[in-house]
Design an enzyme around this catalytic site. Structure first.
Site, mmCIF file in Angstrom:
data_model
loop_
_atom_site.group_PDB
_atom_site.id
_atom_site.type_symbol
_atom_site.label_atom_id
_atom_site.label_comp_id
_atom_site.label_asym_id
_atom_site.label_seq_id
_atom_site.Cartn_x
_atom_site.Cartn_y
_atom_site.Cartn_z
ATOM 1 N N TYR A 16 26.586 107.163 9.589
ATOM 2 C CA TYR A 16 26.492 105.787 9.110
ATOM 3 C C TYR A 16 25.704 105.766 7.806
ATOM 4 O O TYR A 16 24.483 105.825 7.800
ATOM 5 C CB TYR A 16 25.828 104.879 10.139
ATOM 6 C CG TYR A 16 26.546 104.787 11.471
ATOM 7 C CD1 TYR A 16 27.900 105.105 11.586
ATOM 8 C CD2 TYR A 16 25.875 104.391 12.621
ATOM 9 C CE1 TYR A 16 28.548 105.019 12.804
ATOM 10 C CE2 TYR A 16 26.520 104.299 13.841
ATOM 11 C CZ TYR A 16 27.850 104.626 13.932
ATOM 12 O OH TYR A 16 28.498 104.544 15.144
ATOM 13 N N HIS A 74 29.920 112.783 18.328
ATOM 14 C CA HIS A 74 30.551 111.555 17.848
ATOM 15 C C HIS A 74 32.055 111.532 18.124
ATOM 16 O O HIS A 74 32.617 110.477 18.464
ATOM 17 C CB HIS A 74 30.290 111.387 16.350
ATOM 18 C CG HIS A 74 30.290 109.965 15.894
ATOM 19 N ND1 HIS A 74 29.504 109.508 14.871
ATOM 20 C CD2 HIS A 74 30.966 108.886 16.334
ATOM 21 C CE1 HIS A 74 29.711 108.202 14.695
ATOM 22 N NE2 HIS A 74 30.596 107.809 15.568
ATOM 23 N N SER A 121 31.670 98.246 20.081
ATOM 24 C CA SER A 121 32.529 97.135 19.668
ATOM 25 C C SER A 121 32.915 96.255 20.863
ATOM 26 O O SER A 121 34.091 95.937 21.059
ATOM 27 C CB SER A 121 33.790 97.644 18.955
ATOM 28 O OG SER A 121 33.449 98.332 17.778
ATOM 29 N N GLY A 160 35.063 93.258 20.084
ATOM 30 C CA GLY A 160 36.290 93.463 19.312
ATOM 31 C C GLY A 160 36.055 93.404 17.826
ATOM 32 O O GLY A 160 36.799 92.752 17.096
ATOM 33 N N GLY A 195 33.829 91.868 16.257
ATOM 34 C CA GLY A 195 33.516 90.493 15.873
ATOM 35 C C GLY A 195 34.593 89.484 16.217
ATOM 36 O O GLY A 195 34.348 88.274 16.190
ATOM 37 N N PHE A 196 35.773 89.960 16.564
ATOM 38 C CA PHE A 196 36.905 89.063 16.803
ATOM 39 C C PHE A 196 36.651 88.150 17.991
ATOM 40 O O PHE A 196 36.961 86.945 17.957
ATOM 41 C CB PHE A 196 38.164 89.888 17.030
ATOM 42 C CG PHE A 196 39.432 89.084 17.022
ATOM 43 C CD1 PHE A 196 40.047 88.738 15.829
ATOM 44 C CD2 PHE A 196 40.012 88.666 18.206
ATOM 45 C CE1 PHE A 196 41.218 87.994 15.819
ATOM 46 C CE2 PHE A 196 41.189 87.930 18.205
ATOM 47 C CZ PHE A 196 41.789 87.595 17.010
#
Length: 323
Positions: free
Chosen positions: A56, A122, A201, A204, A206-207
Protein backbone atom coordinates in the site's frame (compact mmCIF):
# COMPACT_ATOMS: atom_id res chain seq x y z
CA UNK A 1 -16.86 -3.29 20.97
CA UNK A 2 -17.10 -7.04 21.42
CA UNK A 3 -14.29 -9.34 20.35
CA UNK A 4 -13.92 -12.59 18.43
CA UNK A 5 -11.11 -15.04 17.81
CA UNK A 6 -9.06 -15.65 14.70
CA UNK A 7 -7.52 -18.95 15.62
CA UNK A 8 -5.96 -18.06 18.96
CA UNK A 9 -5.79 -14.33 18.25
CA UNK A 10 -8.44 -12.12 19.83
CA UNK A 11 -9.52 -9.09 17.78
CA UNK A 12 -12.34 -6.57 17.80
CA UNK A 13 -15.34 -7.88 15.88
CA UNK A 14 -15.05 -4.92 13.52
CA UNK A 15 -11.59 -3.75 12.52
CA UNK A 16 -10.19 -0.94 10.41
CA UNK A 17 -8.67 -1.33 6.97
CA UNK A 18 -6.29 1.58 6.48
CA UNK A 19 -5.32 1.06 2.83
CA UNK A 20 -7.50 3.91 1.55
CA UNK A 21 -5.65 6.38 3.75
CA UNK A 22 -2.70 6.12 1.36
CA UNK A 23 -3.75 4.62 -1.95
CA UNK A 24 -6.29 3.54 -4.55
CA UNK A 25 -9.47 5.41 -3.66
CA UNK A 26 -10.69 8.94 -4.41
CA UNK A 27 -8.64 11.56 -2.57
CA UNK A 28 -6.50 8.94 -0.83
CA UNK A 29 -3.47 10.10 1.11
CA UNK A 30 -4.32 13.80 1.15
CA UNK A 31 -4.79 14.34 4.86
CA UNK A 32 -2.45 12.37 7.10
CA UNK A 33 -3.54 14.26 10.19
CA UNK A 34 -7.17 13.20 9.69
CA UNK A 35 -6.09 9.63 9.04
CA UNK A 36 -4.11 9.53 12.28
CA UNK A 37 -7.06 11.02 14.17
CA UNK A 38 -9.24 8.27 12.71
CA UNK A 39 -6.85 5.56 13.90
CA UNK A 40 -6.72 7.13 17.35
CA UNK A 41 -10.52 7.28 17.44
CA UNK A 42 -10.67 3.63 16.44
CA UNK A 43 -8.55 2.61 19.40
CA UNK A 44 -10.66 4.77 21.72
CA UNK A 45 -13.80 2.97 20.50
CA UNK A 46 -12.27 -0.46 20.95
CA UNK A 47 -11.69 -1.03 17.23
CA UNK A 48 -8.26 -2.48 17.81
CA UNK A 49 -7.70 -4.61 14.69
CA UNK A 50 -5.70 -2.54 12.18
CA UNK A 51 -4.94 -3.93 8.72
CA UNK A 52 -2.25 -2.67 6.33
CA UNK A 53 0.31 -4.06 3.82
CA UNK A 54 3.75 -3.20 2.52
CA UNK A 55 2.39 -2.80 -1.03
CA UNK A 56 0.00 0.00 0.00
CA UNK A 57 1.89 3.00 -1.31
CA UNK A 58 4.10 0.98 -1.39
CA UNK A 59 5.43 1.28 2.14
CA UNK A 60 3.82 4.62 3.07
CA UNK A 61 0.70 3.08 4.60
CA UNK A 62 2.72 1.03 7.08
CA UNK A 63 4.67 4.17 7.97
CA UNK A 64 1.41 6.03 8.60
CA UNK A 65 0.17 3.30 10.91
CA UNK A 66 3.49 3.26 12.73
CA UNK A 67 3.25 6.97 13.44
CA UNK A 68 -0.37 6.69 14.50
CA UNK A 69 0.18 3.92 17.06
CA UNK A 70 3.36 5.34 18.58
CA UNK A 71 2.91 5.07 22.33
CA UNK A 72 -0.18 2.87 21.91
CA UNK A 73 1.31 -0.29 20.42
CA UNK A 74 -0.03 -2.59 23.12
CA UNK A 75 -3.58 -1.34 22.50
CA UNK A 76 -3.82 -2.67 18.94
CA UNK A 77 -3.62 -5.87 16.92
CA UNK A 78 -1.37 -5.14 13.96
CA UNK A 79 -1.89 -7.02 10.71
CA UNK A 80 0.20 -6.51 7.59
CA UNK A 81 1.00 -8.44 4.42
CA UNK A 82 3.95 -9.42 2.24
CA UNK A 83 4.45 -10.99 -1.16
CA UNK A 84 3.35 -8.45 -3.76
CA UNK A 85 6.61 -6.53 -3.46
CA UNK A 86 9.77 -8.42 -4.42
CA UNK A 87 12.98 -7.54 -2.61
CA UNK A 88 14.96 -10.20 -4.48
CA UNK A 89 14.48 -8.78 -7.96
CA UNK A 90 12.16 -11.55 -9.06
CA UNK A 91 9.22 -10.28 -11.15
CA UNK A 92 5.67 -10.94 -9.98
CA UNK A 93 4.54 -12.24 -6.58
CA UNK A 94 7.44 -13.28 -4.37
CA UNK A 95 6.84 -15.46 -1.32
CA UNK A 96 10.27 -17.07 -1.30
CA UNK A 97 11.85 -17.43 2.14
CA UNK A 98 14.56 -14.90 1.20
CA UNK A 99 11.98 -12.30 0.25
CA UNK A 100 9.93 -12.90 3.39
CA UNK A 101 12.95 -12.38 5.64
CA UNK A 102 13.67 -9.02 4.01
CA UNK A 103 10.03 -7.97 3.90
CA UNK A 104 9.31 -8.60 7.57
CA UNK A 105 12.25 -6.50 8.75
CA UNK A 106 11.09 -3.59 6.59
CA UNK A 107 7.54 -3.83 7.90
CA UNK A 108 8.73 -3.98 11.51
CA UNK A 109 10.84 -0.88 10.96
CA UNK A 110 8.07 1.12 9.30
CA UNK A 111 5.49 0.07 11.87
CA UNK A 112 7.84 0.96 14.70
CA UNK A 113 7.36 -2.34 16.52
CA UNK A 114 9.23 -5.48 17.45
CA UNK A 115 6.48 -7.89 16.42
CA UNK A 116 3.62 -8.25 13.95
CA UNK A 117 0.49 -9.76 15.44
CA UNK A 118 -0.85 -11.20 12.17
CA UNK A 119 1.36 -11.57 9.09
CA UNK A 120 -0.38 -12.50 5.83
CA UNK A 121 0.81 -13.80 2.52
CA UNK A 122 -0.94 -11.18 0.35
CA UNK A 123 -1.53 -13.53 -2.59
CA UNK A 124 -0.47 -17.11 -3.18
CA UNK A 125 2.80 -17.29 -5.10
CA UNK A 126 2.32 -20.00 -7.76
CA UNK A 127 6.08 -20.39 -8.20
CA UNK A 128 6.83 -21.06 -4.53
CA UNK A 129 5.28 -24.08 -2.79
CA UNK A 130 3.07 -22.95 0.05
CA UNK A 131 4.95 -25.32 2.34
CA UNK A 132 8.18 -23.35 1.77
CA UNK A 133 6.44 -20.05 2.43
CA UNK A 134 4.77 -21.23 5.63
CA UNK A 135 7.98 -22.88 6.76
CA UNK A 136 9.70 -19.51 6.56
CA UNK A 137 6.83 -17.87 8.42
CA UNK A 138 7.04 -20.47 11.18
CA UNK A 139 10.68 -19.49 11.65
CA UNK A 140 9.58 -15.87 12.10
CA UNK A 141 7.10 -17.01 14.74
CA UNK A 142 9.86 -18.91 16.52
CA UNK A 143 12.04 -15.78 16.40
CA UNK A 144 9.24 -13.66 17.90
CA UNK A 145 8.97 -11.30 14.93
CA UNK A 146 5.52 -12.64 14.04
CA UNK A 147 2.87 -13.95 16.47
CA UNK A 148 0.29 -15.42 14.06
CA UNK A 149 0.23 -16.11 10.32
CA UNK A 150 -2.45 -15.71 7.68
CA UNK A 151 -3.25 -16.14 4.00
CA UNK A 152 -5.22 -13.91 1.64
CA UNK A 153 -7.53 -15.06 -1.19
CA UNK A 154 -6.22 -18.63 -0.97
CA UNK A 155 -8.09 -21.70 -2.19
CA UNK A 156 -9.37 -24.28 0.28
CA UNK A 157 -6.78 -26.88 -0.76
CA UNK A 158 -3.95 -24.36 -0.28
CA UNK A 159 -5.26 -23.43 3.15
CA UNK A 160 -5.18 -27.08 4.17
CA UNK A 161 -1.60 -27.52 2.95
CA UNK A 162 -0.47 -24.37 4.78
CA UNK A 163 -2.23 -25.28 8.01
CA UNK A 164 -0.53 -28.68 8.00
CA UNK A 165 2.87 -26.96 8.24
CA UNK A 166 1.98 -24.29 10.84
CA UNK A 167 -1.36 -23.18 12.33
CA UNK A 168 -3.01 -20.50 10.20
CA UNK A 169 -4.90 -17.98 12.33
CA UNK A 170 -6.87 -16.21 9.61
CA UNK A 171 -7.66 -16.07 5.93
CA UNK A 172 -8.48 -12.70 4.43
CA UNK A 173 -10.88 -12.72 1.49
CA UNK A 174 -13.42 -10.38 -0.03
CA UNK A 175 -16.75 -11.23 1.58
CA UNK A 176 -19.90 -9.16 1.71
CA UNK A 177 -23.50 -9.06 0.58
CA UNK A 178 -22.23 -8.67 -2.99
CA UNK A 179 -19.25 -11.06 -2.78
CA UNK A 180 -20.37 -14.41 -1.37
CA UNK A 181 -17.59 -16.51 -2.92
CA UNK A 182 -16.04 -17.83 0.35
CA UNK A 183 -19.27 -19.60 1.30
CA UNK A 184 -18.80 -22.40 -1.24
CA UNK A 185 -15.50 -23.95 -0.10
CA UNK A 186 -13.30 -21.57 1.88
CA UNK A 187 -15.60 -20.82 4.81
CA UNK A 188 -16.49 -24.49 5.48
CA UNK A 189 -12.78 -25.32 5.42
CA UNK A 190 -12.01 -22.55 7.89
CA UNK A 191 -14.76 -23.78 10.22
CA UNK A 192 -13.36 -27.30 10.10
CA UNK A 193 -9.79 -26.19 10.84
CA UNK A 194 -10.59 -23.51 13.43
CA UNK A 195 -9.30 -20.64 11.28
CA UNK A 196 -10.85 -17.17 11.32
CA UNK A 197 -12.12 -15.21 8.31
CA UNK A 198 -11.27 -11.53 7.83
CA UNK A 199 -13.58 -10.07 5.17
CA UNK A 200 -11.95 -7.21 3.31
CA UNK A 201 -14.08 -4.75 1.35
CA UNK A 202 -17.12 -5.76 3.47
CA UNK A 203 -18.99 -2.77 2.05
CA UNK A 204 -18.33 -3.68 -1.58
CA UNK A 205 -15.63 -1.03 -2.02
CA UNK A 206 -18.06 1.55 -0.64
CA UNK A 207 -20.95 0.50 -2.87
CA UNK A 208 -23.06 -0.99 -0.07
CA UNK A 209 -22.89 2.27 1.88
CA UNK A 210 -25.42 3.57 -0.63
CA UNK A 211 -23.53 6.71 -1.65
CA UNK A 212 -22.47 5.62 -5.15
CA UNK A 213 -25.20 5.87 -7.76
CA UNK A 214 -22.94 6.89 -10.63
CA UNK A 215 -19.21 7.18 -11.21
CA UNK A 216 -19.39 10.98 -11.49
CA UNK A 217 -18.14 11.59 -7.96
CA UNK A 218 -15.08 9.36 -8.28
CA UNK A 219 -11.64 10.76 -8.99
CA UNK A 220 -10.25 10.11 -12.45
CA UNK A 221 -7.61 7.82 -10.93
CA UNK A 222 -10.03 5.86 -8.72
CA UNK A 223 -9.60 2.17 -9.65
CA UNK A 224 -13.33 1.52 -9.27
CA UNK A 225 -13.88 3.28 -12.60
CA UNK A 226 -12.56 0.14 -14.31
CA UNK A 227 -13.99 -2.43 -11.92
CA UNK A 228 -16.53 -4.67 -13.70
CA UNK A 229 -19.12 -4.30 -10.94
CA UNK A 230 -19.07 -0.51 -11.14
CA UNK A 231 -19.32 -0.19 -14.90
CA UNK A 232 -21.99 -0.39 -17.61
CA UNK A 233 -25.17 -2.32 -17.00
CA UNK A 234 -23.63 -4.06 -14.00
CA UNK A 235 -23.72 -0.83 -12.02
CA UNK A 236 -27.42 -0.39 -12.70
CA UNK A 237 -28.24 -3.98 -11.79
CA UNK A 238 -26.16 -3.84 -8.61
CA UNK A 239 -27.94 -0.73 -7.37
CA UNK A 240 -30.91 -3.00 -6.65
CA UNK A 241 -28.86 -4.69 -3.94
CA UNK A 242 -28.37 -1.36 -2.20
CA UNK A 243 -32.09 -0.60 -2.46
CA UNK A 244 -32.93 -3.80 -0.60
CA UNK A 245 -30.25 -3.24 2.03
CA UNK A 246 -31.64 0.25 2.54
CA UNK A 247 -35.10 -1.19 3.17
CA UNK A 248 -33.75 -3.24 6.06
CA UNK A 249 -31.73 -0.27 7.30
CA UNK A 250 -34.89 1.85 7.50
CA UNK A 251 -36.59 -0.86 9.55
CA UNK A 252 -33.81 -1.02 12.16
CA UNK A 253 -33.08 2.72 12.06
CA UNK A 254 -29.55 2.23 10.82
CA UNK A 255 -27.53 3.03 7.70
CA UNK A 256 -27.05 0.62 4.78
CA UNK A 257 -23.37 0.28 5.71
CA UNK A 258 -24.27 -0.72 9.25
CA UNK A 259 -26.73 -3.34 8.02
CA UNK A 260 -24.16 -4.79 5.59
CA UNK A 261 -21.66 -5.14 8.44
CA UNK A 262 -24.25 -6.43 10.91
CA UNK A 263 -25.19 -9.13 8.38
CA UNK A 264 -21.57 -10.30 8.22
CA UNK A 265 -21.51 -10.60 12.01
CA UNK A 266 -24.50 -12.97 11.83
CA UNK A 267 -22.45 -15.44 9.78
CA UNK A 268 -20.90 -16.90 12.94
CA UNK A 269 -17.97 -16.53 15.29
CA UNK A 270 -14.49 -16.02 13.98
CA UNK A 271 -15.51 -13.48 11.34
CA UNK A 272 -13.95 -10.03 11.75
CA UNK A 273 -14.59 -7.59 8.85
CA UNK A 274 -12.20 -4.70 8.26
CA UNK A 275 -14.15 -1.86 6.60
CA UNK A 276 -11.82 0.81 5.33
CA UNK A 277 -12.15 4.53 5.91
CA UNK A 278 -9.98 7.56 6.53
CA UNK A 279 -12.75 9.56 8.24
CA UNK A 280 -13.69 9.49 11.91
CA UNK A 281 -17.41 9.87 11.24
CA UNK A 282 -17.44 6.83 8.95
CA UNK A 283 -15.40 4.90 11.50
CA UNK A 284 -17.97 5.64 14.20
CA UNK A 285 -20.80 4.63 11.87
CA UNK A 286 -19.12 1.34 11.00
CA UNK A 287 -18.16 0.43 14.55
CA UNK A 288 -21.75 0.98 15.74
CA UNK A 289 -22.80 -1.96 13.55
CA UNK A 290 -21.61 -4.26 16.34
CA UNK A 291 -24.67 -3.19 18.33
CA UNK A 292 -27.28 -3.78 15.61
CA UNK A 293 -29.52 -6.82 15.94
CA UNK A 294 -31.22 -8.13 12.81
CA UNK A 295 -34.33 -10.28 13.06
CA UNK A 296 -34.36 -13.80 11.56
CA UNK A 297 -36.66 -12.54 8.83
CA UNK A 298 -34.34 -9.67 7.95
CA UNK A 299 -31.35 -12.00 7.86
CA UNK A 300 -33.23 -14.33 5.51
CA UNK A 301 -34.08 -11.46 3.19
CA UNK A 302 -30.45 -10.40 3.07
CA UNK A 303 -29.29 -13.99 2.56
CA UNK A 304 -31.56 -14.22 -0.46
CA UNK A 305 -30.35 -11.11 -2.25
CA UNK A 306 -29.45 -11.62 -5.89
CA UNK A 307 -25.65 -11.87 -6.24
CA UNK A 308 -23.80 -8.90 -7.69
CA UNK A 309 -23.36 -8.75 -11.46
CA UNK A 310 -19.86 -8.73 -12.89
CA UNK A 311 -16.52 -10.13 -11.78
CA UNK A 312 -15.07 -8.85 -8.51
CA UNK A 313 -11.93 -7.56 -10.21
CA UNK A 314 -10.45 -7.05 -13.64
CA UNK A 315 -9.13 -10.18 -15.34
CA UNK A 316 -5.43 -9.87 -14.30
CA UNK A 317 -6.37 -9.50 -10.63
CA UNK A 318 -8.88 -12.35 -10.76
CA UNK A 319 -6.08 -14.61 -11.98
CA UNK A 320 -4.29 -14.22 -8.63
CA UNK A 321 -7.35 -15.20 -6.56
CA UNK A 322 -8.33 -18.64 -5.25
CA UNK A 323 -5.00 -20.37 -5.87
Amino acid sequence: MRSTSLGRLDVSRIGLGVMGMSAYYTGAGRDEAESIRTIHRAVDLGVTHLDTAEVYGPYVNEGLVGRAIKGRRDDVVLATKFGLVSHTGRPGPDSTPANIRTAVDGSLRRLGTDRIDLYYQHRVDPRTPIEETVGALSELVEAGKVLHIGLSEAAAATIRRAHAVHPVAAVQSEYSLWARDPEAEVLPTLRELGIGLVPYSPLGHGFLAGDIGTLDGLDATDWRRSNPRFTGDNLTRNLRIVDQVREVADEVEATPAQVALAWLLTRGDGIAPIPGTKRSDRLEENSAADGIRLTPGQITRLNNLTPASGERHAEPDMAAIDQ
